[in-house]
Enzyme design. Sequence first.
Site, mmCIF file in Angstrom:
data_model
loop_
_atom_site.group_PDB
_atom_site.id
_atom_site.type_symbol
_atom_site.label_atom_id
_atom_site.label_comp_id
_atom_site.label_asym_id
_atom_site.label_seq_id
_atom_site.Cartn_x
_atom_site.Cartn_y
_atom_site.Cartn_z
ATOM 1 C CB SER A 280 -6.858 2.056 5.336
ATOM 2 O OG SER A 280 -6.621 0.690 5.224
ATOM 3 C CG HIS B 278 -7.608 -4.328 3.138
ATOM 4 N ND1 HIS B 278 -6.693 -3.330 2.871
ATOM 5 C CD2 HIS B 278 -7.803 -4.310 4.470
ATOM 6 C CE1 HIS B 278 -6.349 -2.744 4.003
ATOM 7 N NE2 HIS B 278 -6.996 -3.318 4.994
ATOM 8 C CD GLU C 176 -18.092 1.705 -0.548
ATOM 9 O OE1 GLU C 176 -19.342 1.733 -0.605
ATOM 10 O OE2 GLU C 176 -17.473 1.737 0.541
ATOM 11 N NE ARG D 237 -2.292 -1.823 3.418
ATOM 12 C CZ ARG D 237 -2.575 -1.708 4.711
ATOM 13 N NH1 ARG D 237 -3.408 -0.775 5.128
ATOM 14 N NH2 ARG D 237 -2.014 -2.505 5.591
ATOM 15 N NE ARG E 3 -4.998 -5.220 7.706
ATOM 16 C CZ ARG E 3 -4.563 -5.941 8.744
ATOM 17 N NH1 ARG E 3 -4.344 -7.235 8.608
ATOM 18 N NH2 ARG E 3 -4.341 -5.373 9.908
#
Lengths: 271, 302
Positions: free
Chosen positions: B29, B101, B50, B2, B159
């Site tokens: 995140s 994720h 979304e 990430r 993740r």
Amino acid sequence: MESLLRLNEIAKNTRRLILEAVAEAGSGHPGGSLSAVELLVALYFYKMRHDPKNPRWNDRDRFILSKGHAAPLLYSILAQAGYFPIEELKTLRKLGSMLQGHPDLRTPGIEYCGGSEGIGLSVAVGMALASKLDNKQWRVYALLGDGELQEGQVWEAAMAAVKYKLDNLTVIIDRNGIQQDGFTENIMPLEPLNAKWKSFNWNVIEIDGYNFNHIIRALDRAEETINRPTVIIAHTTKGKGVSFMEWAPEWHGKAPKKEVLPKIIKEELGY
Amino acid sequence: MRTSYGEALVELGAINNDIVVVGADTTQSVKSAMFGSKYPNRLFNIGIAESNAISIAAGLALAGKIAFVSTYAAFIPGKCVDQIRNAIAYPNINVKIVVSHGGLSVGPDGASHQQIEDIAIMRAIPNMRVIVPADATAVKRLTHIVASTDGPFYMRLARPSSPIVYEDGKFEIGKANILRDGNDISIIACGLMVPEALEAAEILKNEGISARVIDLFSIKPIDKDTIIDAAKTNGIVTVEEHNIYGGLGSAVAEVTSEYKPVRIKRIGVDDRFGESGEADELLDKYGLKAKHIVNKAKDLMK
């Protein structure tokens, strides 16, 4: 600007072109196309800055047909504006045609692939954000059906447009009260519609969707409004102009027969 | 992975003013916030919405922007396949969906957050390309490639931080990378499963089996030639953090069954939902570790 007389003439011709195109195709959506004729005539022949000879002109205003099933209406308008020849309308919905059943980017003047309801306003928000980001003056117009307001995403987009103060965005709702299965207030009530948009902090204008003076004044006021988006709730009649199609849900997605077309055009439209 | 994505976005933001990023309340995140802190007016946080976020990205792209949109894989594509199909893939526009994720390795959040169907779903949409990078270097390179290649992409990150696979390396959309040569058996993997495949190959080597390891980061378009060549070994083991239906294993089987039939053992999540647990515990319980690859490879040698 075209004179009111001229706008009325274009509107009348648009109804004829819609009926001819849908009858020739043997399928399509006449009801929701006929209901919003004056709204699109006012946009394309009065309000919007656009250039049919240069459809991708960077500084053009953008139009999003969120209720994509009104494609016959938009195609009839684009053809009259000069984006493509009128004769092309005869190919609507046919194999190999650039005039797809629902709008597609392959057609000059089309900005968005409508068809799946409830998405168009979000896409319009994205475009309006891009215009602001680049400090451009071009505006975004979106026509939404009233039935599609039942899609939750419309209200997500309504929130976003206010967050970003999109005063370069004007939404028009074709409030004809009818959706595929019947009357909106029976299927899933939308009222109080004006209060809903107001509570989302939009500038709300309600008009008669067939009065060009109303439409023009509303579009001008929307452009003058700063720091928030405007929604114009246009009261309309599904199937407007063809007496047996008016207020008749069964004409949402049914084409008139080719053989009866000359009679309809003569008796209903007065040609 | 990430952080590497966030760094790539910042680099892209500096060289191209048309790069914009759309987020959905997970920007910290998924690290798109790194872009936002450098270019605040080019990051649009749309909140927990979304479908709206992905469609706004479509609008930005239609107006000439290169729009990255990022959140957790559970929600994009999870909540908005229609919008991806109709507003992005059908008009074939510059929206780059980069999600974090993916797979079981999400861990303790459990099944609701463990996206194991996305590769199948996105692979089935015309015009959409599907990329699953194996480590931080791959993420950075591929983010740049995705930005500069016209049209829609779906790129899936995991993740956990990943072991280093690439010190350096060449990446080309539609070309698989052969990370280790071998002629007895082939292991084709993507994402976090690539380091597991490499570990398995090392174990197999000690047992006298020479395994080729292929990083199939570009699942669509797919590298037919490399797969057909792998089919000349005794068999192929496919490994993915995804349901065994419709993902990398299926994609490989489609190629081999048409061009060069060979025995295949698919390792993935066996058509069931995950559960809470640490990433490593889950990968072990669901049979996605090097030792499981070794067992399947040995089966194929029998």
